[in-house]
Design a protein around this motif. Structure first.
Motif, short mmCIF file in Angstrom:
data_model
loop_
_atom_site.label_atom_id
_atom_site.label_comp_id
_atom_site.label_asym_id
_atom_site.label_seq_id
_atom_site.Cartn_x
_atom_site.Cartn_y
_atom_site.Cartn_z
N SER A 96 0.82 -1.27 0.03
CA SER A 96 0.05 -0.01 0.03
C SER A 96 0.97 1.25 -0.05
N VAL A 97 0.41 2.35 -0.39
CA VAL A 97 1.04 3.63 -0.45
C VAL A 97 -0.13 4.61 -0.12
N GLN A 98 0.21 5.39 1.06
CA GLN A 98 -0.39 6.19 1.66
C GLN A 98 -0.22 7.59 1.93
N GLY A 99 -0.60 8.66 1.60
CA GLY A 99 -0.10 10.19 1.93
C GLY A 99 -0.32 10.06 3.54
N SER A 100 0.68 10.90 4.07
CA SER A 100 0.56 11.08 5.16
C SER A 100 0.59 12.68 5.84
N GLY A 101 0.60 13.69 4.77
CA GLY A 101 0.23 14.98 5.05
C GLY A 101 1.65 15.62 5.55
N MET A 102 1.95 16.65 5.79
CA MET A 102 3.04 17.29 6.27
C MET A 102 3.07 17.44 7.83
N GLY A 103 4.08 17.28 8.40
CA GLY A 103 4.17 17.54 9.90
C GLY A 103 3.59 16.18 10.84
N MET A 104 4.43 16.13 12.18
CA MET A 104 4.05 15.02 13.06
C MET A 104 2.35 14.85 13.36
N PRO A 105 1.47 15.95 13.61
CA PRO A 105 0.13 15.77 13.93
C PRO A 105 -0.33 14.99 12.79
N SER A 106 -0.12 15.33 11.69
CA SER A 106 -0.87 14.82 10.37
C SER A 106 -0.59 13.48 10.27
N LEU A 107 0.85 13.04 10.13
CA LEU A 107 1.33 11.76 10.06
C LEU A 107 0.91 10.91 11.08
N SER A 108 0.70 11.35 12.49
CA SER A 108 0.54 10.47 13.48
C SER A 108 -0.91 9.72 13.33
N ILE A 109 -1.85 10.77 12.74
CA ILE A 109 -3.31 10.19 12.61
C ILE A 109 -3.26 9.28 11.51
N TYR A 110 -2.52 9.30 10.47
CA TYR A 110 -2.42 8.13 9.46
C TYR A 110 -1.71 6.80 10.08
N VAL A 111 -0.72 7.11 10.80
CA VAL A 111 0.09 6.06 11.18
C VAL A 111 -0.62 5.22 12.22
N ASN A 112 -1.71 6.02 13.15
CA ASN A 112 -2.24 5.14 14.29
C ASN A 112 -3.43 4.48 13.54
N GLU A 113 -3.94 5.02 12.43
CA GLU A 113 -5.13 4.50 11.87
C GLU A 113 -4.50 3.20 11.03
N LEU A 114 -3.42 3.33 10.31
CA LEU A 114 -2.69 1.95 9.64
C LEU A 114 -2.45 1.11 10.49
N ALA A 115 -1.99 1.37 11.50
CA ALA A 115 -1.76 0.31 12.57
C ALA A 115 -2.93 -0.47 12.89
N SER A 116 -3.88 0.02 13.31
CA SER A 116 -5.28 -0.52 13.52
C SER A 116 -5.97 -1.18 12.44
N LEU A 117 -5.54 -0.73 11.26
CA LEU A 117 -6.00 -1.57 9.96
C LEU A 117 -5.08 -2.56 9.62
N GLY A 118 -3.93 -2.95 10.37
CA GLY A 118 -3.33 -4.29 10.12
C GLY A 118 -1.65 -4.03 9.38
N ALA A 119 -1.63 -2.72 9.30
CA ALA A 119 -0.22 -2.54 8.90
C ALA A 119 1.10 -2.98 9.57
N LYS A 120 1.92 -3.46 9.26
CA LYS A 120 3.12 -4.11 9.96
C LYS A 120 4.50 -3.49 9.68
N ARG A 121 4.65 -2.81 8.58
CA ARG A 121 5.80 -2.30 8.39
C ARG A 121 5.49 -0.78 7.42
N LEU A 122 6.06 0.26 8.02
CA LEU A 122 5.77 1.53 7.37
C LEU A 122 7.06 2.11 6.99
N ILE A 123 7.06 2.59 5.90
CA ILE A 123 8.49 3.03 5.22
C ILE A 123 8.14 4.52 4.56
N ARG A 124 8.59 5.49 5.36
CA ARG A 124 8.47 6.82 4.95
C ARG A 124 9.23 7.04 3.73
N VAL A 125 8.85 7.81 2.88
CA VAL A 125 9.51 8.05 1.70
C VAL A 125 9.28 9.82 1.34
#
Ligand code: HPA
Length: 231
Positions: A58-87
């Motif tokens: 999967s590839v998911q936009g995170s937005g800019m900055g830590m508050p935005s990224l945190s929302i997406y990372v928390n939700e991705l983890a709850s949706l079953g993501a196991k490995r996150l690679i920021r590019v």
């Protein structure tokens, strides 16, 4: 279904590439993935799942900055993501880093209070997953890609008042600045998943140079190919 990602468990692959810019997520899906399905358009923060060389990613936009990224990372983890690679992109703090160079973040110091809020104002040290880092480094070597592995700085401020602000961090060996990784690494630890940040240098705080749009595109593709070795 989560609040900011309109997907269900199973819609997201175990490995997720995380560009800040949602249009980069679209470009990665269009350039690299087969059978890609757009699973998210909420707030324009595009997310896709498809296949690369027969493997699901999967590839998911995170937005800019830590508050935005945190929302997406928390939700991705709850949706079953196991490995996150920021590019993403970064600003060089060292004179030996040139525009287009690849930086892999071993750790992320920060001026943000975001992790301290979770630790009653004590300091958590956000670090990359070692296996993912080592494996990415080895793939880069096999490809003959030069990469710089070291500590970075995750800032809440893009436009600093003091143009010399970077010098203290540079003195302590920080390679470059971006705005997301300290939160990414801390949240990966919290959710017991793997995370790594791979960056290309888009500007230099040392020389004031800024990469052209065309060069940014080229460098981004090179970095994405490296990230896709880890799915
Ligand atoms: N500062 C902060 N974040 C960045 C920069 C920068 O110069 N370049 C790319 N991301």
């Amino acid at each position: 279904m989560s609040i900011h990602i309109s997907a269900n468990k199973g819609d997201i692959a175990e490995t997720v590439l995380l560009p800040g810019d949602p249009l980069r997520a679209k470009a990665i899906a269009e350039n690299f993935l087969e059978n890609a399905i757009c699973y998210n358009e909420v707030r324009g923060m595009l997310g896709y799942t498809g296949e690369y060389k027969g493997k699901r990613v999967s590839v998911q936009g995170s937005g800019m900055g830590m508050p935005s990224l945190s929302i997406y990372v928390n939700e991705l983890a709850s949706l079953g993501a196991k490995r996150l690679i920021r590019v993403g992109t970064c600003g060089a703090y060292q004179s030996f880093l040139k525009l287009g160079d690849i930086v892999i973040a071993i750790s992320a110091s920060t001026d943000s209070n975001i992790n301290n809020l979770a630790f009653d104002q004590l300091n958590f040290a956000p670090t990359a997953n070692f296996d993912l880092l080592l494996s990415t480094y080895q793939k880069a070597q096999q490809k003959g890609l030069e990469v710089h592995v070291g500590p970075i700085f995750s800032s809440d401020i893009f436009y600093q008042d003091d143009p010399d602000h970077f010098k203290k961090w540079a003195e302590y060996g920080i390679l470059a600045v971006e705005m997301e990784t300290a939160a990414l690494y801390a949240l990966a630890a919290k959710h017991k998943i793997e995370a790594l940040t791979i960056l290309t240098v888009s500007d230099s705080l040392v020389t004031g140079e800024i990469a052209s749009h065309q060069d940014r595109e080229q460098n981004f593709l090179k970095m994405t190919e490296l990230a896709l070795t880890q799915i």
